[in-house]
Write a protein that holds these residues in place. Structure first.
Motif, PDB file in Angstrom:
ATOM      1  N   PHE A 111       0.842  -1.202   0.000  1.00 14.19           N
ATOM      2  CA  PHE A 111       0.000   0.000   0.000  1.00 14.19           C
ATOM      3  C   PHE A 111       0.874   1.246   0.000  1.00 14.19           C
ATOM      4  N   SER A 112       0.424   2.262  -0.707  1.00 17.27           N
ATOM      5  CA  SER A 112       1.072   3.568  -0.644  1.00 17.27           C
ATOM      6  C   SER A 112       0.468   4.340   0.528  1.00 17.27           C
ATOM      7  N   GLY A 113       1.099   5.430   0.893  1.00 17.32           N
ATOM      8  CA  GLY A 113       0.545   6.282   1.945  1.00 17.32           C
ATOM      9  C   GLY A 113      -0.840   6.784   1.571  1.00 17.32           C
ATOM     10  N   ARG A 114      -1.036   7.103   0.286  1.00 15.64           N
ATOM     11  CA  ARG A 114      -2.341   7.597  -0.161  1.00 15.64           C
ATOM     12  C   ARG A 114      -3.410   6.528   0.019  1.00 15.64           C
ATOM     13  N   GLU A 115      -3.082   5.263  -0.283  1.00 13.78           N
ATOM     14  CA  GLU A 115      -4.062   4.192  -0.109  1.00 13.78           C
ATOM     15  C   GLU A 115      -4.441   4.029   1.365  1.00 13.78           C
ATOM     16  N   ILE A 116      -3.487   4.199   2.244  1.00 15.38           N
ATOM     17  CA  ILE A 116      -3.763   4.100   3.680  1.00 15.38           C
ATOM     18  C   ILE A 116      -4.651   5.256   4.118  1.00 15.38           C
ATOM     19  N   ALA A 117      -4.360   6.455   3.629  1.00 16.45           N
ATOM     20  CA  ALA A 117      -5.198   7.617   3.957  1.00 16.45           C
ATOM     21  C   ALA A 117      -6.623   7.392   3.463  1.00 16.45           C
ATOM     22  N   LYS A 118      -6.764   6.866   2.244  1.00 15.30           N
ATOM     23  CA  LYS A 118      -8.098   6.615   1.690  1.00 15.30           C
ATOM     24  C   LYS A 118      -8.846   5.549   2.490  1.00 15.30           C
ATOM     25  N   MET A 119      -8.116   4.588   3.057  1.00 16.77           N
ATOM     26  CA  MET A 119      -8.739   3.574   3.899  1.00 16.77           C
ATOM     27  C   MET A 119      -9.379   4.233   5.127  1.00 16.77           C
ATOM     28  N   MET A 120      -8.631   5.152   5.734  1.00 14.65           N
ATOM     29  CA  MET A 120      -9.160   5.824   6.921  1.00 14.65           C
ATOM     30  C   MET A 120     -10.299   6.793   6.556  1.00 14.65           C
ATOM     31  N   LEU A 121     -10.241   7.375   5.376  1.00 16.00           N
ATOM     32  CA  LEU A 121     -11.356   8.206   4.917  1.00 16.00           C
ATOM     33  C   LEU A 121     -12.604   7.353   4.702  1.00 16.00           C
ATOM     34  N   SER A 122     -12.416   6.092   4.328  1.00 12.37           N
ATOM     35  CA  SER A 122     -13.557   5.170   4.211  1.00 12.37           C
ATOM     36  C   SER A 122     -14.173   4.904   5.575  1.00 12.37           C
ATOM     37  N   MET A 123     -13.330   4.787   6.603  1.00 17.58           N
ATOM     38  CA  MET A 123     -13.863   4.625   7.967  1.00 17.58           C
ATOM     39  C   MET A 123     -14.638   5.872   8.374  1.00 17.58           C
ATOM     40  N   GLN A 124     -14.094   7.037   8.035  1.00 17.80           N
ATOM     41  CA  GLN A 124     -14.791   8.284   8.346  1.00 17.80           C
ATOM     42  C   GLN A 124     -16.147   8.335   7.629  1.00 17.80           C
ATOM     43  N   SER A 125     -16.167   7.947   6.356  1.00 18.92           N
ATOM     44  CA  SER A 125     -17.421   7.934   5.590  1.00 18.92           C
ATOM     45  C   SER A 125     -18.423   6.961   6.191  1.00 18.92           C
ATOM     46  N   PHE A 126     -17.911   5.817   6.647  1.00 22.67           N
ATOM     47  CA  PHE A 126     -18.779   4.838   7.305  1.00 22.67           C
ATOM     48  C   PHE A 126     -19.468   5.486   8.510  1.00 22.67           C
ATOM     49  N   LEU A 127     -18.682   6.173   9.333  1.00 26.66           N
ATOM     50  CA  LEU A 127     -19.248   6.831  10.514  1.00 26.66           C
ATOM     51  C   LEU A 127     -20.241   7.921  10.135  1.00 26.66           C
ATOM     52  N   ASN A 128     -19.910   8.708   9.132  1.00 25.52           N
ATOM     53  CA  ASN A 128     -20.801   9.791   8.713  1.00 25.52           C
ATOM     54  C   ASN A 128     -22.120   9.282   8.153  1.00 25.52           C
ATOM     55  N   SER A 129     -22.096   8.104   7.531  1.00 29.49           N
ATOM     56  CA  SER A 129     -23.321   7.578   6.923  1.00 29.49           C
ATOM     57  C   SER A 129     -24.083   6.626   7.842  1.00 29.49           C
ATOM     58  N   SER A 130     -23.474   6.248   8.947  1.00 31.15           N
ATOM     59  CA  SER A 130     -24.101   5.311   9.878  1.00 31.15           C
ATOM     60  C   SER A 130     -25.124   6.010  10.768  1.00 31.15           C
ATOM     61  N   LEU A 131     -26.277   5.400  10.900  1.00 27.36           N
ATOM     62  CA  LEU A 131     -27.296   5.965  11.795  1.00 27.36           C
ATOM     63  C   LEU A 131     -26.863   5.881  13.246  1.00 27.36           C
ATOM     64  N   SER A 132     -26.141   4.822  13.593  1.00 25.01           N
ATOM     65  CA  SER A 132     -25.723   4.640  14.986  1.00 25.01           C
ATOM     66  C   SER A 132     -24.514   5.493  15.345  1.00 25.01           C
ATOM     67  N   LYS A 133     -23.767   5.961  14.348  1.00 24.63           N
ATOM     68  CA  LYS A 133     -22.542   6.752  14.565  1.00 24.63           C
ATOM     69  C   LYS A 133     -21.540   5.981  15.416  1.00 24.63           C
ATOM     70  N   LYS A 134     -21.515   4.645  15.227  1.00 24.05           N
ATOM     71  CA  LYS A 134     -20.633   3.800  16.024  1.00 24.05           C
ATOM     72  C   LYS A 134     -19.719   2.997  15.109  1.00 24.05           C
ATOM     73  N   LEU A 135     -18.445   2.910  15.488  1.00 23.32           N
ATOM     74  CA  LEU A 135     -17.464   2.111  14.769  1.00 23.32           C
ATOM     75  C   LEU A 135     -16.960   1.023  15.705  1.00 23.32           C
ATOM     76  N   THR A 136     -17.208  -0.216  15.329  1.00 23.03           N
ATOM     77  CA  THR A 136     -16.734  -1.354  16.122  1.00 23.03           C
ATOM     78  C   THR A 136     -15.467  -1.923  15.477  1.00 23.03           C
ATOM     79  N   ARG A 137     -14.804  -2.786  16.212  1.00 28.10           N
ATOM     80  CA  ARG A 137     -13.614  -3.466  15.689  1.00 28.10           C
ATOM     81  C   ARG A 137     -13.980  -4.265  14.439  1.00 28.10           C
ATOM     82  N   ALA A 138     -15.121  -4.924  14.466  1.00 26.49           N
ATOM     83  CA  ALA A 138     -15.578  -5.705  13.301  1.00 26.49           C
ATOM     84  C   ALA A 138     -15.821  -4.796  12.097  1.00 26.49           C
ATOM     85  N   ASP A 139     -16.396  -3.618  12.329  1.00 27.13           N
ATOM     86  CA  ASP A 139     -16.597  -2.652  11.240  1.00 27.13           C
ATOM     87  C   ASP A 139     -15.253  -2.233  10.647  1.00 27.13           C
TER      88      ASP A 139
END
Length: 180
Positions: A111-139
């Protein structure tokens, strides 16, 4: 770039993860080439933690600040997120703990640094779109594994699209093995 005009105070810096795709004429005019390898496991671990804190943990921190305090916060420049003090973002304590960071760093080889950053932006998007606003280890694992699969698929596509060059084939005489 060498000899592309008169004296100038302009310095042009080119950066790419795919130097092999640059035109030979461009590469020939580059005076200095500096190779930066892809991050090793330890560096990927540091990048995972850095981008997790910047893109995911910050979202949780901001959601805990009351709206009136947020206006005067140093973080007021951050784009408005879909969170409120009444609906805070919750990140389980075991998300990106030592063991998850170590394993994520291991499986993100290549992975490049950019790919790692995009991975974390995906986690952020998950949280922003989640009704529960919760991030679990499984998520988090689900997102990490999805990005690893995307990376692997991209590598397979690039491998298939590479032209096969066989140095044993003489194009002038037509002799040799053309297939590789």
């Amino acid at each position: 770039l060498y000899n592309t005009g008169g004296d100038s105070d302009v310095l042009l810096v080119l950066a790419t993860n795919r130097a092999e795709d640059l035109d030979a004429a461009i590469l020939d005019r580059c005076d200095v080439n500096i190779y930066f390898p892809l991050p090793d496991e330890n560096c990927r671990r540091c990048l995972l933690l850095q981008y997790f804190r910047a893109h995911v943990q910050t979202l949780a921190d901001i959601s805990r600040i009351s709206k009136s305090d947020r206006i005067f916060s140093m973080r007021a420049f951050i784009p408005k997120q879909n969170t409120t003090h009444d609906n805070p973002v919750i990140i389980d304590k075991d998300v990106m703990d030592e063991s998850q960071l170590d394993e994520a760093a291991r499986i993100t080889e290549g992975f490049s640094g950019r790919e790692i950053a995009k991975m974390m932006l995906s986690m952020q998007s998950f949280l922003n779109s989640s009704l529960s606003k919760k991030l679990t280890r499984a998520d988090a694992w689900s997102i990490i594994n999805e990005k690893v699969e995307e990376h692997n698929e991209k590598q397979r596509m690039l491998e298939v699209s590479k032209p096969a060059h066989n140095l044993n084939y003489d194009y002038d005489s037509g002799e040799g093995d053309e297939d590789s």
